[in-house]
Design a protein around this motif. Sequence first.
Motif, PDB file in Angstrom:
ATOM      1  N   HIS A   1       0.849  -1.244  -0.059  1.00 64.14           N
ATOM      2  CA  HIS A   1       0.041   0.076  -0.084  1.00 64.14           C
ATOM      3  C   HIS A   1       0.920   1.160  -0.109  1.00 64.14           C
ATOM      4  O   HIS A   1       0.390   2.363  -0.020  1.00 64.14           O
ATOM      5  CB  HIS A   1      -0.920  -0.013   1.252  1.00 64.14           C
ATOM      6  CG  HIS A   1      -0.101   0.111   2.421  1.00 64.14           C
ATOM      7  ND1 HIS A   1       0.344  -1.027   3.220  1.00 64.14           N
ATOM      8  CD2 HIS A   1       0.363   1.234   3.261  1.00 64.14           C
ATOM      9  CE1 HIS A   1       0.967  -0.677   4.199  1.00 64.14           C
ATOM     10  NE2 HIS A   1       0.986   0.619   4.293  1.00 64.14           N
ATOM     11  N   ASP A   2       2.094   1.078  -0.078  1.00 63.04           N
ATOM     12  CA  ASP A   2       3.117   2.161  -0.016  1.00 63.04           C
ATOM     13  C   ASP A   2       3.848   2.532  -1.106  1.00 63.04           C
ATOM     14  O   ASP A   2       4.709   1.922  -1.584  1.00 63.04           O
ATOM     15  CB  ASP A   2       4.452   1.562   1.068  1.00 63.04           C
ATOM     16  CG  ASP A   2       5.187   2.671   1.548  1.00 63.04           C
ATOM     17  OD1 ASP A   2       5.312   3.868   0.759  1.00 63.04           O
ATOM     18  OD2 ASP A   2       5.888   2.457   2.616  1.00 63.04           O
ATOM     19  N   MET A   3       3.400   3.783  -1.523  1.00 57.27           N
ATOM     20  CA  MET A   3       3.924   4.266  -2.853  1.00 57.27           C
ATOM     21  C   MET A   3       5.299   4.464  -2.714  1.00 57.27           C
ATOM     22  O   MET A   3       5.991   4.570  -3.883  1.00 57.27           O
ATOM     23  CB  MET A   3       3.049   5.524  -3.446  1.00 57.27           C
ATOM     24  CG  MET A   3       1.668   5.452  -3.376  1.00 57.27           C
ATOM     25  SD  MET A   3       1.285   4.434  -4.875  1.00 57.27           S
ATOM     26  CE  MET A   3       1.856   5.251  -6.365  1.00 57.27           C
ATOM     27  N   GLY A   4       5.990   4.838  -1.632  1.00 59.52           N
ATOM     28  CA  GLY A   4       7.371   4.862  -1.703  1.00 59.52           C
ATOM     29  C   GLY A   4       8.099   3.608  -1.877  1.00 59.52           C
ATOM     30  O   GLY A   4       9.087   3.672  -2.619  1.00 59.52           O
TER      31      GLY A   4
ATOM     32  N   LEU B   1      -3.329   8.835  -3.859  1.00 61.91           N
ATOM     33  CA  LEU B   1      -2.331   7.913  -3.022  1.00 61.91           C
ATOM     34  C   LEU B   1      -1.054   8.630  -3.114  1.00 61.91           C
ATOM     35  O   LEU B   1      -0.526   8.650  -2.092  1.00 61.91           O
ATOM     36  CB  LEU B   1      -2.095   6.529  -3.708  1.00 61.91           C
ATOM     37  CG  LEU B   1      -3.279   5.311  -3.644  1.00 61.91           C
ATOM     38  CD1 LEU B   1      -2.852   4.348  -4.551  1.00 61.91           C
ATOM     39  CD2 LEU B   1      -3.388   4.952  -2.397  1.00 61.91           C
ATOM     40  N   LEU B   2      -0.787   9.238  -4.271  1.00 60.28           N
ATOM     41  CA  LEU B   2       0.683   9.883  -4.002  1.00 60.28           C
ATOM     42  C   LEU B   2       0.447  11.368  -3.359  1.00 60.28           C
ATOM     43  O   LEU B   2       1.420  11.733  -2.741  1.00 60.28           O
ATOM     44  CB  LEU B   2       0.901  10.329  -5.554  1.00 60.28           C
ATOM     45  CG  LEU B   2       1.268   9.496  -6.653  1.00 60.28           C
ATOM     46  CD1 LEU B   2       1.183   9.848  -7.926  1.00 60.28           C
ATOM     47  CD2 LEU B   2       2.667   8.781  -6.461  1.00 60.28           C
TER      48      LEU B   2
ATOM     49  N   SER C   1      -0.906  11.625  -0.612  1.00 58.64           N
ATOM     50  CA  SER C   1      -0.988  11.035   0.603  1.00 58.64           C
ATOM     51  C   SER C   1       0.534  10.789   1.368  1.00 58.64           C
ATOM     52  O   SER C   1       0.752  10.200   2.561  1.00 58.64           O
ATOM     53  CB  SER C   1      -1.787  10.055   1.051  1.00 58.64           C
ATOM     54  OG  SER C   1      -1.637   8.695   0.309  1.00 58.64           O
ATOM     55  N   VAL C   2       1.682  10.848   0.253  1.00 57.70           N
ATOM     56  CA  VAL C   2       3.059  10.317   0.550  1.00 57.70           C
ATOM     57  C   VAL C   2       3.928  11.478   0.908  1.00 57.70           C
ATOM     58  O   VAL C   2       3.873  12.492   0.376  1.00 57.70           O
ATOM     59  CB  VAL C   2       3.641   9.408  -0.598  1.00 57.70           C
ATOM     60  CG1 VAL C   2       4.635   9.247  -0.367  1.00 57.70           C
ATOM     61  CG2 VAL C   2       2.749   8.320  -1.006  1.00 57.70           C
TER      62      VAL C   2
ATOM     63  N   ARG D   1       6.966  13.880   1.209  1.00 60.44           N
ATOM     64  CA  ARG D   1       7.978  14.095   0.386  1.00 60.44           C
ATOM     65  C   ARG D   1       9.111  14.654   1.156  1.00 60.44           C
ATOM     66  O   ARG D   1       8.873  15.942   1.967  1.00 60.44           O
ATOM     67  CB  ARG D   1       7.666  14.884  -0.856  1.00 60.44           C
ATOM     68  CG  ARG D   1       7.052  14.217  -1.777  1.00 60.44           C
ATOM     69  CD  ARG D   1       6.664  14.809  -2.802  1.00 60.44           C
ATOM     70  NE  ARG D   1       7.704  15.455  -4.029  1.00 60.44           N
ATOM     71  CZ  ARG D   1       7.559  16.182  -5.004  1.00 60.44           C
ATOM     72  NH1 ARG D   1       6.447  16.038  -5.618  1.00 60.44           N
ATOM     73  NH2 ARG D   1       8.669  16.559  -5.548  1.00 60.44           N
TER      74      ARG D   1
ATOM     75  N   LEU E   1       0.148  16.700   3.877  1.00 66.49           N
ATOM     76  CA  LEU E   1      -0.469  15.803   3.412  1.00 66.49           C
ATOM     77  C   LEU E   1      -1.903  15.538   3.303  1.00 66.49           C
ATOM     78  O   LEU E   1      -2.678  16.286   4.218  1.00 66.49           O
ATOM     79  CB  LEU E   1      -0.083  14.458   4.270  1.00 66.49           C
ATOM     80  CG  LEU E   1       1.645  14.383   4.372  1.00 66.49           C
ATOM     81  CD1 LEU E   1       2.011  13.168   5.093  1.00 66.49           C
ATOM     82  CD2 LEU E   1       2.211  14.133   3.016  1.00 66.49           C
TER      83      LEU E   1
END
Length: 327
Positions: free
Chosen positions: A213-216, A254-255, A257-258, A260, A267
Amino acid sequence: MGELLRVDDLRTYFYTEAGVVKAVDGVSFVANEGEPLGLVGESGSGKTVTVLAAMGIVSRPGKIVSGKIFFKGEELDHKSEKEMRKIRGKKIGYVSQDPNSSLDPLFTVGNQLVEVIRTHFEDTKDQAWDKGVKLLKLVGIPEADTRMRSYPHELSGGMKQRVAIARALAGEPELLVADEPTTNLDVTIQAQVLDLLKTLGKQLNMSLILITHDMGLIAEMTKRVVVLYAGKVAEEASTLEVFQTPKHPYTAALLASVPRLDRKEVLVPIGGGIPNLITPPSGCRFHPRCAYAKQICIDQIPPLEESGQRRLVACHRWKEIDLRRKA
Protein backbone atom coordinates in the motif's frame (compact mmCIF):
# COMPACT_ATOMS: atom_id res chain seq x y z
CA MET A 1 11.36 -9.37 -22.29
CA GLY A 2 9.29 -12.53 -21.92
CA GLU A 3 5.88 -12.80 -20.32
CA LEU A 4 5.83 -14.66 -17.00
CA LEU A 5 2.41 -14.29 -15.38
CA ARG A 6 -0.76 -13.16 -17.15
CA VAL A 7 -4.07 -12.62 -15.39
CA ASP A 8 -7.08 -12.03 -17.65
CA ASP A 9 -10.42 -10.73 -16.32
CA LEU A 10 -10.07 -12.53 -12.98
CA ARG A 11 -13.07 -12.63 -10.66
CA THR A 12 -12.75 -14.07 -7.17
CA TYR A 13 -15.75 -13.88 -4.84
CA PHE A 14 -16.27 -14.86 -1.20
CA TYR A 15 -19.62 -16.43 -0.40
CA THR A 16 -20.43 -15.36 3.16
CA GLU A 17 -23.60 -15.38 5.24
CA ALA A 18 -23.80 -11.61 4.81
CA GLY A 19 -23.64 -11.88 1.03
CA VAL A 20 -21.24 -12.31 -1.88
CA VAL A 21 -18.04 -10.28 -1.44
CA LYS A 22 -16.67 -9.36 -4.87
CA ALA A 23 -13.07 -9.10 -3.70
CA VAL A 24 -11.56 -9.29 -7.19
CA ASP A 25 -13.92 -8.24 -9.95
CA GLY A 26 -12.38 -8.27 -13.42
CA VAL A 27 -8.66 -7.76 -12.78
CA SER A 28 -6.16 -8.14 -15.65
CA PHE A 29 -2.40 -7.56 -15.75
CA VAL A 30 0.86 -9.02 -17.06
CA ALA A 31 4.13 -9.54 -15.15
CA ASN A 32 7.16 -9.69 -17.45
CA GLU A 33 10.64 -11.08 -16.94
CA GLY A 34 13.07 -8.48 -15.63
CA GLU A 35 10.34 -5.89 -14.99
CA PRO A 36 9.52 -5.73 -11.25
CA LEU A 37 5.77 -5.21 -10.93
CA GLY A 38 3.93 -3.54 -8.08
CA LEU A 39 0.32 -4.13 -7.05
CA VAL A 40 -0.68 -1.13 -4.97
CA GLY A 41 -3.81 0.04 -3.19
CA GLU A 42 -5.34 0.40 0.25
CA SER A 43 -6.15 -2.60 2.42
CA GLY A 44 -9.19 -4.29 0.92
CA SER A 45 -8.33 -3.37 -2.67
CA GLY A 46 -7.89 -7.01 -3.68
CA LYS A 47 -4.11 -7.15 -4.05
CA THR A 48 -3.40 -10.28 -2.02
CA VAL A 49 -6.52 -12.15 -3.15
CA THR A 50 -5.56 -11.51 -6.79
CA VAL A 51 -2.17 -13.14 -6.40
CA LEU A 52 -3.41 -16.00 -4.19
CA ALA A 53 -6.05 -16.75 -6.82
CA ALA A 54 -3.36 -16.76 -9.50
CA MET A 55 -1.47 -19.37 -7.47
CA GLY A 56 -4.61 -21.42 -6.80
CA ILE A 57 -4.68 -21.00 -3.03
CA VAL A 58 -7.83 -19.02 -2.32
CA SER A 59 -9.26 -20.31 0.94
CA ARG A 60 -12.95 -21.02 1.56
CA PRO A 61 -15.45 -19.45 1.29
CA GLY A 62 -13.55 -17.85 -1.59
CA LYS A 63 -13.94 -19.11 -5.15
CA ILE A 64 -12.50 -18.16 -8.53
CA VAL A 65 -15.67 -17.40 -10.48
CA SER A 66 -14.10 -16.68 -13.86
CA GLY A 67 -10.97 -15.52 -15.65
CA LYS A 68 -7.80 -16.97 -17.13
CA ILE A 69 -4.38 -17.33 -15.51
CA PHE A 70 -1.24 -18.17 -17.48
CA PHE A 71 2.34 -18.79 -16.39
CA LYS A 72 4.82 -18.60 -19.28
CA GLY A 73 1.94 -19.27 -21.66
CA GLU A 74 0.69 -22.31 -19.74
CA GLU A 75 -2.90 -22.07 -18.48
CA LEU A 76 -3.16 -22.64 -14.73
CA ASP A 77 -6.81 -22.22 -13.82
CA HIS A 78 -7.84 -25.76 -14.80
CA LYS A 79 -4.88 -27.60 -13.27
CA SER A 80 -5.34 -30.05 -10.40
CA GLU A 81 -3.91 -29.38 -6.97
CA LYS A 82 -1.18 -31.95 -7.63
CA GLU A 83 -0.20 -30.17 -10.84
CA MET A 84 -0.25 -26.76 -9.13
CA ARG A 85 2.16 -27.96 -6.45
CA LYS A 86 4.76 -28.40 -9.18
CA ILE A 87 4.38 -24.72 -10.04
CA ARG A 88 3.57 -23.14 -6.68
CA GLY A 89 6.78 -22.99 -4.66
CA LYS A 90 8.85 -24.38 -7.52
CA LYS A 91 8.27 -21.79 -10.25
CA ILE A 92 6.44 -19.14 -8.22
CA GLY A 93 7.68 -18.35 -4.71
CA TYR A 94 5.55 -16.51 -2.16
CA VAL A 95 6.57 -14.43 0.86
CA SER A 96 3.60 -13.54 3.07
CA GLN A 97 3.34 -10.31 5.02
CA ASP A 98 3.47 -12.02 8.42
CA PRO A 99 6.28 -14.54 8.99
CA ASN A 100 4.81 -15.30 12.43
CA SER A 101 1.82 -16.94 10.79
CA SER A 102 3.63 -18.45 7.79
CA LEU A 103 6.37 -20.19 9.79
CA ASP A 104 5.26 -23.22 11.83
CA PRO A 105 6.18 -22.65 15.52
CA LEU A 106 6.40 -26.41 16.17
CA PHE A 107 9.23 -27.08 13.70
CA THR A 108 12.76 -25.78 13.42
CA VAL A 109 13.88 -23.55 10.58
CA GLY A 110 15.85 -26.47 9.19
CA ASN A 111 12.83 -28.79 9.21
CA GLN A 112 10.78 -26.25 7.29
CA LEU A 113 13.45 -25.57 4.67
CA VAL A 114 14.26 -29.25 4.19
CA GLU A 115 10.58 -30.07 3.67
CA VAL A 116 10.25 -27.52 0.84
CA ILE A 117 13.51 -28.58 -0.82
CA ARG A 118 12.64 -32.28 -0.76
CA THR A 119 9.15 -31.54 -2.09
CA HIS A 120 10.62 -30.08 -5.27
CA PHE A 121 13.94 -31.91 -5.64
CA GLU A 122 15.08 -35.51 -5.26
CA ASP A 123 17.57 -34.67 -2.52
CA THR A 124 18.51 -36.73 0.50
CA LYS A 125 17.93 -35.18 3.93
CA ASP A 126 21.62 -34.34 4.21
CA GLN A 127 21.69 -32.72 0.77
CA ALA A 128 18.55 -30.74 1.56
CA TRP A 129 20.04 -29.66 4.88
CA ASP A 130 23.17 -28.38 3.15
CA LYS A 131 21.02 -26.47 0.69
CA GLY A 132 19.07 -24.97 3.59
CA VAL A 133 22.30 -23.73 5.19
CA LYS A 134 23.32 -22.14 1.89
CA LEU A 135 19.92 -20.46 1.58
CA LEU A 136 20.21 -18.93 5.04
CA LYS A 137 23.65 -17.63 4.16
CA LEU A 138 22.28 -16.28 0.88
CA VAL A 139 19.66 -14.18 2.70
CA GLY A 140 22.26 -12.84 5.12
CA ILE A 141 21.59 -14.89 8.26
CA PRO A 142 24.76 -15.32 10.35
CA GLU A 143 25.66 -18.66 11.97
CA ALA A 144 23.43 -20.44 9.47
CA ASP A 145 24.19 -23.93 10.84
CA THR A 146 23.00 -22.88 14.29
CA ARG A 147 19.92 -21.08 12.97
CA MET A 148 18.83 -24.19 11.11
CA ARG A 149 18.24 -25.76 14.54
CA SER A 150 16.36 -22.71 15.89
CA TYR A 151 12.61 -22.41 16.29
CA PRO A 152 10.84 -19.33 14.86
CA HIS A 153 10.15 -17.86 18.31
CA GLU A 154 13.90 -17.72 18.93
CA LEU A 155 14.40 -15.30 16.02
CA SER A 156 13.83 -11.56 15.68
CA GLY A 157 11.18 -10.20 13.32
CA GLY A 158 13.74 -9.31 10.67
CA MET A 159 15.37 -12.73 10.96
CA LYS A 160 12.02 -14.48 10.59
CA GLN A 161 11.32 -12.52 7.41
CA ARG A 162 14.70 -13.56 6.02
CA VAL A 163 13.87 -17.18 6.81
CA ALA A 164 10.52 -16.75 5.03
CA ILE A 165 12.36 -15.39 1.99
CA ALA A 166 14.84 -18.28 2.12
CA ARG A 167 11.96 -20.75 2.18
CA ALA A 168 10.33 -19.01 -0.80
CA LEU A 169 13.63 -19.36 -2.68
CA ALA A 170 14.04 -23.04 -1.81
CA GLY A 171 12.29 -24.17 -4.98
CA GLU A 172 14.48 -21.88 -7.12
CA PRO A 173 11.49 -19.94 -8.49
CA GLU A 174 11.49 -17.78 -11.59
CA LEU A 175 8.98 -15.39 -10.00
CA LEU A 176 8.89 -14.23 -6.39
CA VAL A 177 5.72 -12.67 -4.97
CA ALA A 178 6.42 -10.51 -1.92
CA ASP A 179 3.24 -9.58 -0.03
CA GLU A 180 3.87 -6.53 2.16
CA PRO A 181 7.32 -7.98 3.03
CA THR A 182 8.26 -5.17 5.45
CA THR A 183 5.06 -5.08 7.53
CA ASN A 184 5.72 -4.89 11.30
CA LEU A 185 9.47 -4.36 10.79
CA ASP A 186 11.32 -1.27 11.99
CA VAL A 187 12.69 1.16 9.41
CA THR A 188 16.28 -0.15 9.47
CA ILE A 189 15.20 -3.77 8.99
CA GLN A 190 12.75 -2.72 6.26
CA ALA A 191 15.61 -1.21 4.28
CA GLN A 192 17.69 -4.36 4.73
CA VAL A 193 14.86 -6.63 3.52
CA LEU A 194 14.23 -4.46 0.45
CA ASP A 195 17.93 -4.35 -0.41
CA LEU A 196 18.00 -8.13 -0.03
CA LEU A 197 15.09 -8.60 -2.45
CA LYS A 198 16.73 -6.36 -5.05
CA THR A 199 20.07 -8.14 -4.69
CA LEU A 200 18.51 -11.60 -4.92
CA GLY A 201 16.53 -10.62 -7.98
CA LYS A 202 19.72 -9.70 -9.84
CA GLN A 203 21.80 -12.54 -8.41
CA LEU A 204 19.26 -15.28 -9.16
CA ASN A 205 17.79 -13.74 -12.34
CA MET A 206 14.42 -13.80 -10.62
CA SER A 207 11.42 -11.57 -11.34
CA LEU A 208 9.40 -9.84 -8.62
CA ILE A 209 5.80 -8.93 -7.89
CA LEU A 210 5.57 -6.58 -4.89
CA ILE A 211 2.23 -6.19 -3.10
CA THR A 212 2.05 -3.03 -1.01
CA HIS A 213 0.00 0.00 0.00
CA ASP A 214 3.16 2.12 0.18
CA MET A 215 3.87 4.28 -2.89
CA GLY A 216 7.39 4.87 -1.55
CA LEU A 217 8.15 1.16 -1.89
CA ILE A 218 6.65 1.19 -5.37
CA ALA A 219 9.06 3.96 -6.38
CA GLU A 220 12.01 2.12 -4.85
CA MET A 221 11.35 -1.42 -6.02
CA THR A 222 9.31 -1.54 -9.23
CA LYS A 223 9.40 -0.56 -12.89
CA ARG A 224 5.71 -1.07 -13.54
CA VAL A 225 2.64 -0.69 -11.34
CA VAL A 226 -0.99 -1.81 -11.26
CA VAL A 227 -3.19 0.38 -9.06
CA LEU A 228 -6.13 -1.58 -7.60
CA TYR A 229 -9.22 -0.13 -6.00
CA ALA A 230 -12.14 -2.11 -4.56
CA GLY A 231 -11.36 -5.21 -6.61
CA LYS A 232 -10.80 -3.44 -9.93
CA VAL A 233 -7.83 -2.02 -11.85
CA ALA A 234 -7.85 1.78 -11.67
CA GLU A 235 -4.63 2.33 -13.61
CA GLU A 236 -1.63 0.49 -15.05
CA ALA A 237 1.56 2.11 -16.32
CA SER A 238 5.30 2.32 -15.81
CA THR A 239 6.23 3.45 -12.31
CA LEU A 240 7.82 6.62 -13.67
CA GLU A 241 4.65 7.56 -15.57
CA VAL A 242 2.45 6.95 -12.55
CA PHE A 243 4.54 9.27 -10.40
CA GLN A 244 4.98 11.98 -13.02
CA THR A 245 1.56 11.98 -14.70
CA PRO A 246 -1.09 9.96 -12.83
CA LYS A 247 -4.26 9.53 -14.88
CA HIS A 248 -6.70 8.21 -12.28
CA PRO A 249 -7.88 10.37 -9.34
CA TYR A 250 -7.28 7.45 -6.95
CA THR A 251 -3.65 7.17 -8.07
CA ALA A 252 -3.21 10.92 -7.57
CA ALA A 253 -4.80 10.64 -4.13
CA LEU A 254 -2.38 7.87 -3.13
CA LEU A 255 0.55 10.02 -4.24
CA ALA A 256 -0.77 13.08 -2.40
CA SER A 257 -0.85 11.09 0.84
CA VAL A 258 2.87 10.22 0.63
CA PRO A 259 5.31 12.56 2.47
CA ARG A 260 8.11 14.12 0.42
CA LEU A 261 11.52 15.04 1.81
CA ASP A 262 12.36 17.58 -0.90
CA ARG A 263 9.73 20.12 0.13
CA LYS A 264 7.35 21.12 2.89
CA GLU A 265 3.75 20.30 2.16
CA VAL A 266 0.54 19.34 3.89
CA LEU A 267 -0.35 15.69 3.37
CA VAL A 268 -3.82 15.14 1.97
CA PRO A 269 -5.56 12.03 3.34
CA ILE A 270 -8.06 10.20 1.15
CA GLY A 271 -11.49 10.81 2.61
CA GLY A 272 -13.77 7.89 3.38
CA GLY A 273 -12.80 4.24 2.98
CA ILE A 274 -12.92 1.21 0.72
CA PRO A 275 -16.61 0.47 -0.01
CA ASN A 276 -18.52 -2.60 1.08
CA LEU A 277 -17.83 -5.10 -1.69
CA ILE A 278 -21.07 -6.97 -1.04
CA THR A 279 -22.94 -3.90 -2.26
CA PRO A 280 -20.33 -1.81 -4.08
CA PRO A 281 -21.19 1.66 -5.42
CA SER A 282 -22.73 1.94 -8.85
CA GLY A 283 -20.62 3.12 -11.77
CA CYS A 284 -17.03 3.89 -10.82
CA ARG A 285 -16.37 2.38 -7.40
CA PHE A 286 -14.21 5.37 -6.45
CA HIS A 287 -16.86 7.99 -7.20
CA PRO A 288 -18.07 8.48 -3.56
CA ARG A 289 -14.53 9.59 -2.61
CA CYS A 290 -13.61 11.38 -5.85
CA ALA A 291 -13.44 15.18 -6.12
CA TYR A 292 -13.84 14.95 -9.90
CA ALA A 293 -16.94 12.72 -10.00
CA LYS A 294 -19.85 13.65 -12.28
CA GLN A 295 -23.14 11.95 -13.03
CA ILE A 296 -21.58 9.63 -15.61
CA CYS A 297 -19.23 8.32 -12.89
CA ILE A 298 -22.25 7.36 -10.80
CA ASP A 299 -24.23 5.85 -13.66
CA GLN A 300 -21.65 3.92 -15.71
CA ILE A 301 -18.72 1.60 -14.96
CA PRO A 302 -15.67 3.13 -16.66
CA PRO A 303 -13.91 0.84 -19.16
CA LEU A 304 -10.21 0.09 -18.75
CA GLU A 305 -8.89 1.86 -21.83
CA GLU A 306 -5.55 2.77 -23.36
CA SER A 307 -4.22 6.19 -22.38
CA GLY A 308 -0.76 5.78 -23.92
CA GLN A 309 1.76 3.12 -24.88
CA ARG A 310 1.39 0.18 -22.46
CA ARG A 311 -0.76 2.44 -20.32
CA LEU A 312 -4.32 1.81 -19.11
CA VAL A 313 -6.80 3.78 -17.02
CA ALA A 314 -10.40 3.24 -15.88
CA CYS A 315 -11.77 6.77 -15.54
CA HIS A 316 -14.49 8.53 -17.53
CA ARG A 317 -12.73 11.90 -17.18
CA TRP A 318 -9.03 11.11 -17.61
CA LYS A 319 -8.81 13.19 -20.80
CA GLU A 320 -10.30 16.25 -19.09
CA ILE A 321 -8.51 16.46 -15.77
CA ASP A 322 -4.84 17.24 -15.07
CA LEU A 323 -3.52 15.24 -12.09
CA ARG A 324 0.19 15.86 -12.58
CA ARG A 325 2.15 16.37 -9.38
CA LYS A 326 3.64 19.82 -8.87
CA ALA A 327 7.45 19.91 -8.97
